[in-house]
Design a protein around this motif. Structure first.
Motif, PDB file in Angstrom:
ATOM      1  N   VAL A 171     -42.722 -37.689  66.297  1.00  0.00           N
ATOM      2  CA  VAL A 171     -44.142 -37.340  66.340  1.00  0.00           C
ATOM      3  C   VAL A 171     -44.952 -38.374  67.104  1.00  0.00           C
ATOM      4  O   VAL A 171     -44.923 -39.567  66.793  1.00  0.00           O
ATOM      5  CB  VAL A 171     -44.710 -37.190  64.921  1.00  0.00           C
ATOM      6  N   ILE A 172     -45.691 -37.890  68.093  1.00  0.00           N
ATOM      7  CA  ILE A 172     -46.658 -38.693  68.835  1.00  0.00           C
ATOM      8  C   ILE A 172     -48.040 -38.174  68.463  1.00  0.00           C
ATOM      9  O   ILE A 172     -48.292 -36.969  68.525  1.00  0.00           O
ATOM     10  CB  ILE A 172     -46.442 -38.558  70.348  1.00  0.00           C
ATOM     11  N   GLY A 173     -48.934 -39.065  68.085  1.00  0.00           N
ATOM     12  CA  GLY A 173     -50.267 -38.650  67.681  1.00  0.00           C
ATOM     13  C   GLY A 173     -51.352 -39.330  68.491  1.00  0.00           C
ATOM     14  O   GLY A 173     -51.194 -40.477  68.909  1.00  0.00           O
ATOM     15  N   GLY A 187     -46.090 -41.035  58.860  1.00  0.00           N
ATOM     16  CA  GLY A 187     -44.786 -40.869  59.481  1.00  0.00           C
ATOM     17  C   GLY A 187     -44.785 -40.809  60.988  1.00  0.00           C
ATOM     18  O   GLY A 187     -43.714 -40.660  61.596  1.00  0.00           O
ATOM     19  N   ALA A 188     -45.946 -40.908  61.641  1.00  0.00           N
ATOM     20  CA  ALA A 188     -45.983 -40.825  63.099  1.00  0.00           C
ATOM     21  C   ALA A 188     -45.129 -41.928  63.718  1.00  0.00           C
ATOM     22  O   ALA A 188     -45.134 -43.074  63.267  1.00  0.00           O
ATOM     23  CB  ALA A 188     -47.418 -40.928  63.599  1.00  0.00           C
ATOM     24  N   ASP A 189     -44.406 -41.582  64.766  1.00  0.00           N
ATOM     25  CA  ASP A 189     -43.526 -42.531  65.435  1.00  0.00           C
ATOM     26  C   ASP A 189     -44.229 -43.297  66.545  1.00  0.00           C
ATOM     27  O   ASP A 189     -43.860 -44.424  66.867  1.00  0.00           O
ATOM     28  CB  ASP A 189     -42.331 -41.780  66.046  1.00  0.00           C
ATOM     29  N   GLU A 190     -45.235 -42.680  67.124  1.00  0.00           N
ATOM     30  CA  GLU A 190     -45.914 -43.269  68.273  1.00  0.00           C
ATOM     31  C   GLU A 190     -47.380 -42.839  68.237  1.00  0.00           C
ATOM     32  O   GLU A 190     -47.675 -41.667  67.941  1.00  0.00           O
ATOM     33  CB  GLU A 190     -45.237 -42.783  69.555  1.00  0.00           C
ATOM     34  N   LEU A 191     -48.291 -43.768  68.530  1.00  0.00           N
ATOM     35  CA  LEU A 191     -49.715 -43.452  68.468  1.00  0.00           C
ATOM     36  C   LEU A 191     -50.410 -43.870  69.754  1.00  0.00           C
ATOM     37  O   LEU A 191     -50.075 -44.895  70.360  1.00  0.00           O
ATOM     38  CB  LEU A 191     -50.370 -44.144  67.269  1.00  0.00           C
ATOM     39  N   ILE A 192     -51.397 -43.071  70.143  1.00  0.00           N
ATOM     40  CA  ILE A 192     -52.164 -43.324  71.360  1.00  0.00           C
ATOM     41  C   ILE A 192     -53.639 -43.348  71.011  1.00  0.00           C
ATOM     42  O   ILE A 192     -54.155 -42.406  70.376  1.00  0.00           O
ATOM     43  CB  ILE A 192     -51.892 -42.223  72.407  1.00  0.00           C
ATOM     44  N   ASP A 193     -54.321 -44.413  71.380  1.00  0.00           N
ATOM     45  CA  ASP A 193     -55.766 -44.509  71.193  1.00  0.00           C
ATOM     46  C   ASP A 193     -56.437 -43.759  72.343  1.00  0.00           C
ATOM     47  O   ASP A 193     -56.445 -44.234  73.486  1.00  0.00           O
ATOM     48  CB  ASP A 193     -56.202 -45.980  71.180  1.00  0.00           C
ATOM     49  N   THR A 197     -56.749 -44.919  76.376  1.00  0.00           N
ATOM     50  CA  THR A 197     -55.532 -44.491  77.062  1.00  0.00           C
ATOM     51  C   THR A 197     -55.569 -42.992  77.298  1.00  0.00           C
ATOM     52  O   THR A 197     -55.875 -42.224  76.377  1.00  0.00           O
ATOM     53  CB  THR A 197     -54.280 -44.846  76.238  1.00  0.00           C
ATOM     54  N   ASP A 198     -55.259 -42.577  78.511  1.00  0.00           N
ATOM     55  CA  ASP A 198     -55.173 -41.155  78.832  1.00  0.00           C
ATOM     56  C   ASP A 198     -53.783 -40.652  78.453  1.00  0.00           C
ATOM     57  O   ASP A 198     -52.790 -40.995  79.095  1.00  0.00           O
ATOM     58  CB  ASP A 198     -55.426 -40.932  80.318  1.00  0.00           C
ATOM     59  N   PHE A 199     -53.715 -39.878  77.387  1.00  0.00           N
ATOM     60  CA  PHE A 199     -52.417 -39.391  76.903  1.00  0.00           C
ATOM     61  C   PHE A 199     -51.657 -38.649  77.986  1.00  0.00           C
ATOM     62  O   PHE A 199     -50.424 -38.684  78.039  1.00  0.00           O
ATOM     63  CB  PHE A 199     -52.609 -38.490  75.676  1.00  0.00           C
ATOM     64  N   ALA A 200     -52.374 -37.951  78.874  1.00  0.00           N
ATOM     65  CA  ALA A 200     -51.725 -37.146  79.908  1.00  0.00           C
ATOM     66  C   ALA A 200     -50.985 -38.001  80.921  1.00  0.00           C
ATOM     67  O   ALA A 200     -50.119 -37.496  81.654  1.00  0.00           O
ATOM     68  CB  ALA A 200     -52.759 -36.279  80.616  1.00  0.00           C
ATOM     69  N   GLU A 201     -51.281 -39.285  80.955  1.00  0.00           N
ATOM     70  CA  GLU A 201     -50.605 -40.182  81.888  1.00  0.00           C
ATOM     71  C   GLU A 201     -49.410 -40.896  81.262  1.00  0.00           C
ATOM     72  O   GLU A 201     -48.554 -41.400  81.991  1.00  0.00           O
ATOM     73  CB  GLU A 201     -51.597 -41.228  82.425  1.00  0.00           C
ATOM     74  N   VAL A 202     -49.361 -40.942  79.948  1.00  0.00           N
ATOM     75  CA  VAL A 202     -48.308 -41.740  79.305  1.00  0.00           C
ATOM     76  C   VAL A 202     -47.320 -40.926  78.473  1.00  0.00           C
ATOM     77  O   VAL A 202     -46.245 -41.436  78.133  1.00  0.00           O
ATOM     78  CB  VAL A 202     -48.928 -42.848  78.415  1.00  0.00           C
ATOM     79  N   VAL A 203     -47.655 -39.703  78.137  1.00  0.00           N
ATOM     80  CA  VAL A 203     -46.755 -38.881  77.309  1.00  0.00           C
ATOM     81  C   VAL A 203     -46.007 -37.887  78.196  1.00  0.00           C
ATOM     82  O   VAL A 203     -46.622 -37.188  79.005  1.00  0.00           O
ATOM     83  CB  VAL A 203     -47.535 -38.129  76.217  1.00  0.00           C
TER      84      VAL A 203
END
Length: 313
Positions: A171-173, A187-193, A197-203
């Motif tokens: 899970v990425i949130g 339980g989230a495995d990875e989190l993006i602020d 951070t632009d999620f569309a560039e890193v996920v």
């Protein structure tokens, strides 16, 4: 009976405590004595605009219910008077939870897990059913898959994280940095602020995206999906209507859904609660007569989890 009603569309100040007639259950229906009722963003949107159906007041809002079966209509077999239940009224036209009693089809409710109280139970139905129906029924999320949950600390999002983990997903949130510890605890495995951070560039290479925000989030999320992946949108904005075409060009699937009452899914959620694998985060608890204050709090968009009204008798 007492209920929260409104005579006009507008801000929280239009909500009033009134006396209305006590309903009677019809065939295959139950009458539930409401102990607690959960709030969702659709409540304040409906109060202000009339909701998806453009309804005109007066009406009583609220879809999330936890309480005790008072009586049952002819043909009802799965619930008996005295049963402690939780569930949701039909969305969007079946609202009425902000009252001392509600009636609905018996299969819109399930037995309340014994290890939680009515407040916690009332916080579950609409948001958790939305997450379940999006991830499990619509996207077919499987063990080992990667899922991106937007607004992972929100009402739907915090259930989606837990449901996805219970099904063995990675899970990425997305959430503000201040809420990362909370979401990680779910339980989230990875989190993006999302603020820096632009999620569309890193996920990349996710199998399922749960899009709960609207605007351009749906279109931007397509870049995170691997071929054959699925994005499930819970919003009905104009940009979302362009999603299917854009998704098809990229070889991914786009679905837009509304939540439905679902006895089987409620039982599945109850089993997760009983096993300690799913919990509702309750941000605030207020009495029924303070419904306007509850709406004000919800509209700040700063709460983590759910707001619940208690209904003393």
């Amino acid at each position: 009976m007492r209920a929260i009603s409104q005579d006009s569309l507008g801000g929280p100040e239009v909500l009033k405590l009134v006396e209305v007639g006590k309903p009677t259950p019809g065939p295959t229906e139950v009458l539930v004595r409401v102990a607690a009722a959960g709030l969702n963003p659709t409540d304040w949107k409906s109060r202000a605009t009339g909701g998806l159906l453009g309804e005109d007041p007066p009406f009583v809002l609220g879809w999330d219910v936890a309480g005790v079966v008072e009586s049952v209509g002819i043909g009802t077999t799965i619930h008996k008077p005295g049963d402690e239940v939780f569930g949701m009224l039909r969305y969007p036209q079946g609202h009425g939870a902000f009252a001392e009693y509600v009636t609905a089809p018996a299969r819109h409710f399930a037995k309340k897990p014994e290890n939680i109280d009515f407040v916690q139970a009332a916080a579950i139905p609409l948001a958790a059913l939305t997450a379940w129906q999006a991830l499990v029924d619509t996207a077919g999320l499987r063990s080992g898959q990667r899922v991106l949950v937007h607004a992972a600390a929100g009402g739907v999002g915090h259930f989606a994280v837990q449901i996805a983990k219970a099904r063995g997903a990675y899970v990425i949130g997305t959430a503000s940095a201040a809420k990362h510890d909370f979401v990680r605890g779910l339980g989230a495995d990875e989190l993006i602020d999302y603020r820096d951070t632009d999620f569309a560039e890193v996920v990349r290479d996710v199998d399922v995206v749960l899009e709960t925000i609207g605007g351009d989030y749906g279109i931007r999320s397509l870049a995170t999906l691997r071929p054959g992946g699925t994005i499930v949108s819970l919003t009905l904005s104009a940009l979302d209507r362009a999603l299917p075409e854009a998704a098809a060009e990229l070889g991914v699937r786009s679905e837009t859904m509304l939540v439905e009452p679902d006895h089987a899914a409620l039982r599945a959620l109850a089993a997760l609660v009983a096993a300690g694998r799913l919990r509702a985060e309750v941000a605030a608890v207020l009495p029924l007569e303070d419904a306007a204050k509850a709406h004000e709090l919800g509209e700040t968009n700063r709460t983590t989890g759910k707001i619940v009204l208690t209904v003393p008798h």
